[in-house]
Design an enzyme around this catalytic site. Structure first.
Site, PDB file in Angstrom:
ATOM      1  CB  SER A 146       4.770 -10.190  23.693  1.00 10.33           C
ATOM      2  OG  SER A 146       4.629  -9.833  22.332  1.00 10.33           O
ATOM      3  CG  HIS A 148       2.962  -8.747  19.100  1.00 13.86           C
ATOM      4  ND1 HIS A 148       2.544  -8.266  17.884  1.00 13.86           N
ATOM      5  CD2 HIS A 148       4.060  -9.495  18.854  1.00 13.86           C
ATOM      6  CE1 HIS A 148       3.337  -8.736  16.932  1.00 13.86           C
ATOM      7  NE2 HIS A 148       4.276  -9.487  17.487  1.00 13.86           N
ATOM      8  CD  GLU A 198      10.158 -12.872  16.336  1.00 13.97           C
ATOM      9  OE1 GLU A 198       9.471 -11.829  16.281  1.00 13.97           O
ATOM     10  OE2 GLU A 198       9.972 -13.763  17.182  1.00 13.97           O
TER      11      GLU A 198
HETATM   12 ZN   LIG Z   1       5.907 -10.216  16.470  1.00  8.66          ZN
END
Ligand SMILES: [Zn+2]
Length: 279
Positions: A146, A148, A198
């Site tokens: 990810s 993130h 997203e």
């Molecule tokens: Zn995200």
């Protein structure tokens, strides 16, 4: 006399609209000009896995070296979080990204868009694994896969509406590139990113890269392909001249690269690096 008045009025209108137009459509002129003021440096292979332009995905997981070293708890810095809310006081982010995010939120405030909230920021590998186990593969990626996990991505929300419909989302989609951010998973690019739309997930890549991506409607995948194919190009943006070059390590442990006096290096997380010189 009347005619002159009309000409003056027309002139003012052209200036006003011309200014507005150029502000929303800042030109990006790519050229092949080379910097005359360069020196050569040696760059080690590990640089492939570190920097603002890393592509993270199932084939290119985040390496330990790729995690930003300036990650902070935003709640510990009241000066950063004056203009937006945090879903959770435990939210972390790269401090450099937090500074850019604050500049962006302050600009949005001038356009009367000011109900921002950060829902997620940096996630350690442990946190990502926990999320993956709790939410499953349809919602979360395993640790290391990810964005993130880099500290360069954040999920932004609006306290008023769903991000897809909120003014905050619309403003960011139109303006975030000016502050170095990109909407990472757009609606019309799911076939390229492999990730569903997203509207909340933004990624810091830095200028001038975010500006080129926005103008050319490129995702990070497409932009890295473009840079790799071009090998070397330059552009003028906001009074600065940028020189961008791509180097492939081709399995070698180090390479020599030409750099300007001021430069930044980022890996692509695959096989090469992008050198960005600025004059
Ligand atoms: Zn995200």
């Amino acid at each position: 006399m009347k005619k002159i008045k009309w000409i003056v009025l027309l002139g003012i209108l052209v200036l006003l609209f011309g200014y507005k137009f150029s502000d929303g459509n800042r030109e990006i002129n790519i050229s092949n000009e080379k910097s005359k003021d360069t020196s050569h440096i040696t760059i080690e292979k590990e640089h492939v896995y570190y920097g603002n332009l890393l592509l993270v995905g199932l084939d290119n997981p985040v390496q330990d070296i790729g995690v930003q070293r300036d990650v902070i708890y935003l709640s510990g810095h009241p000066d950063y979080i004056q203009e937006y809310q945090l879903l959770d006081p435990a939210i972390m982010l790269s401090e450099m990204v937090a500074e850019r995010f604050s500049a962006m939120v302050n600009a949005a405030k001038k356009d009367h868009v000011n109900h921002f909230m950060i829902n997620s920021g940096f996630r350690s590998f442990e946190e990502q694994n926990q999320l993956y186990e709790e939410m499953g593969p349809a919602y979360a990626l395993p640790a290391g896969f990810s964005e993130h996990n880099l500290g360069l991505a954040l999920d932004i929300g609006s306290t008023l509406n769903k991000m897809e419909d909120a003014e905050e989302g619309k403003w960011l989609e139109k303006n975030s590139w000016k502050y170095g951010f990109i909407l990472r998973y757009p609606k019309d690019k799911t076939a390229i990113t492999g990730i569903q739309y997203e509207p909340w997930h933004f990624r810091y890549v830095g200028l001038p890269h975010s500006a080129i991506m926005f103008k050319k409607n490129y995702t990070l995948e497409q932009y890295l392909d473009y840079v790799k194919k071009k090998k070397s190009f330059s552009l003028r943006y906001e009074g600065k001249k940028y020189y961008i070059s791509y180097y492939d390590f081709k399995g070698k442990p180090s390479i020599k690269a030409a750099v300007s006096r001021n430069y930044e290096i980022s890996g692509d997380n695959k096989s090469g690096i992008i050198v960005t010189g600025v004059e």
